[in-house]
Design an enzyme around this catalytic site. Structure first.
Site, PDB file in Angstrom:
ATOM      1  N   THR A 131       5.062   3.581   0.490  1.00 45.84           N
ATOM      2  CA  THR A 131       6.433   3.536   0.233  1.00 45.84           C
ATOM      3  C   THR A 131       6.795   3.925   1.878  1.00 45.84           C
ATOM      4  O   THR A 131       6.480   4.753   1.918  1.00 45.84           O
ATOM      5  CB  THR A 131       6.834   3.994  -0.629  1.00 45.84           C
ATOM      6  OG1 THR A 131       6.270   5.019  -1.083  1.00 45.84           O
ATOM      7  CG2 THR A 131       6.455   2.840  -2.071  1.00 45.84           C
ATOM      8  N   ASP A 173      -1.807  -9.110  12.209  1.00 47.03           N
ATOM      9  CA  ASP A 173      -0.838  -9.843  11.440  1.00 47.03           C
ATOM     10  C   ASP A 173       0.661  -9.347  12.166  1.00 47.03           C
ATOM     11  O   ASP A 173       1.333  -9.159  11.629  1.00 47.03           O
ATOM     12  CB  ASP A 173      -0.707  -8.465   9.951  1.00 47.03           C
ATOM     13  CG  ASP A 173      -0.186  -9.492   9.053  1.00 47.03           C
ATOM     14  OD1 ASP A 173      -0.050 -10.599   8.940  1.00 47.03           O
ATOM     15  OD2 ASP A 173       0.396  -8.341   8.069  1.00 47.03           O
ATOM     16  N   PHE A 177       0.702  -1.547   0.108  1.00 49.72           N
ATOM     17  CA  PHE A 177       0.328   0.140   0.366  1.00 49.72           C
ATOM     18  C   PHE A 177       0.563   1.193   0.140  1.00 49.72           C
ATOM     19  O   PHE A 177       0.947   2.530  -0.325  1.00 49.72           O
ATOM     20  CB  PHE A 177      -0.768   0.403   0.619  1.00 49.72           C
ATOM     21  CG  PHE A 177      -1.526  -1.053   0.952  1.00 49.72           C
ATOM     22  CD1 PHE A 177      -2.173  -2.261   0.455  1.00 49.72           C
ATOM     23  CD2 PHE A 177      -2.680  -0.994   2.143  1.00 49.72           C
ATOM     24  CE1 PHE A 177      -3.060  -2.275   0.742  1.00 49.72           C
ATOM     25  CE2 PHE A 177      -4.076  -1.469   2.236  1.00 49.72           C
ATOM     26  CZ  PHE A 177      -4.246  -2.648   1.371  1.00 49.72           C
TER      27      PHE A 177
END
Length: 351
Positions: free
Chosen positions: A51, A169, A49
């Site tokens: 940088t 996650d 999604f």
């Protein structure tokens, strides 16, 4: 992904074709953001999604991690959600003592590929995955593992008990040391002066740097092949195989990357977690809560202590990856309690 890798990938690069309308924003070293407050220094990492860049905060004379989201609508929505979660986390931890990454600022930045939401996060060091690799996938000393586990559990206790947030996650890439393994790469410790304007004629950052990166990677591969050949001829010695000295590394670490996080009473996705760290109740679609993070934590603790992943399931002829994963769990822990699954599983799986 990591913050300071926050959430940057540990591997390869993000590719040229993602720098387009709705995609990444091309950044060059010396680029200014938020009206000149933040100045890009070097790239830290990338994710699906976004940088992530090391930036210099001219207002506070400090270094930060600048996470620049892709500009398409779905990525903007994802960033807004992450900002909500991170703002809630920061509000409850004004002393920054809970071992969870701190959001410092957020703003919008207009570029040729659209409008990008940007998050400013505290600068952190290398991920635990990088630490495992640095140690050549060997077991870390148990006293160091215990120390890291204490910090991770402090963060999880804060998220779960005080805030009602499930990370969903947790994995070595999403836990960062507070400082870099190599002190020379730490902007605070290295003593390097910040870059305050774009270098003349430089080809740093953004798309162009990918060319340099790929050339460097090709050269590294060539060197690795030579080393491998020498090693097979008995020339390489034992240094490569032995564990590194990690005594001087600060083991304090923080939980990062809340792009997939949710509140326990407001869940968004049924399938969560990276495969190797996925809890049985997620595979069995029987609903989940804070315990899924604890399962992932236990997998991480095992990996730190041994250098190996606890579970590496693979699909095969006649069985799926999920089935192999459950079988591996049962080899280790015995049959699943019937209450865990809402799916009609064969009795061989169940107590």
């Amino acid at each position: 992904m990591s913050c300071s890798s926050s959430s940057g990938s540990e591997e390869d690069d993000e590719g040229f074709d993602s720098y387009r309308k709705g995609g990444y924003h091309a950044v060059r070293i010396g680029d200014q953001f938020a009206g000149g407050r933040y100045i890009a220094q070097r790239k830290l990492g990338w994710g699906q999604f976004s940088t992530v860049w090391l930036a210099y905060d001219t207002t506070n004379s400090s270094y930060v991690a600048l996470k620049i989201q892709k500009s398409a609508a779905q990525f903007v929505q994802a960033a807004l959600h992450e900002i909500d979660v991170l703002s809630y986390i920061a509000k409850g931890d004004p002393s920054n003592s809970k071992y969870v990454v701190q959001l410092i600022d957020h703003f919008k930045h207009a570029g040729p590929n659209g409008q990008h939401l940007c998050m400013v996060l505290e600068f952190l060091g290398d991920s635990l995955l990088r630490l495992i690799k640095y140690n050549h996938y060997k077991c870390l000393p148990l006293n160091k593992v215990r120390e890291m586990c204490k910090y991770i559990l402090t963060g999880l206790d804060y998220l779960h008990r005080e805030l009602g947030i499930i990370h969903t996650d947790l994995k070595p890439e999403n836990i960062l040391l507070v400082s870099t393994i190599d002190a020379a790469k730490d902007p605070f410790k290295s003593g390097q002066s910040p870059i305050l304007e774009r270098p003349e004629g430089g080809i740093n950052g953004g798309v162009t740097s990918l060319i340099e990166k790929r050339l460097r990677r090709r050269a590294k591969r060539a060197v690795a092949k030579i080393s491998e050949k020498r090693s097979s001829m008995g020339v390489a010695g034992d240094e490569q195989k032995s564990t590194r000295n990690i005594d001087g590394i600060d083991m304090r670490c923080k939980i990062v990357d809340f792009g997939n996080a949710c509140w326990a009473d407001k869940q968004f996705a049924e399938e969560i977690q990276t495969r190797q760290y996925r809890a049985p109740e997620v595979i069995l679609q029987s609903g989940y809560s804070f315990s899924v993070d604890m399962w992932s934590f236990a997998c991480i603790a095992f990996e730190l202590a041994t250098g190996d992943m606890l579970f590496t399931p693979k699909g095969g002829q006649g069985f799926s990856e999920d089935e192999d994963h459950l079988a591996l769990m049962m080899e280790l822990l015995g049959k699943m309690p019937r209450k865990v699954s809402t799916l009609p599983l064969p009795n061989v799986f169940l107590e």
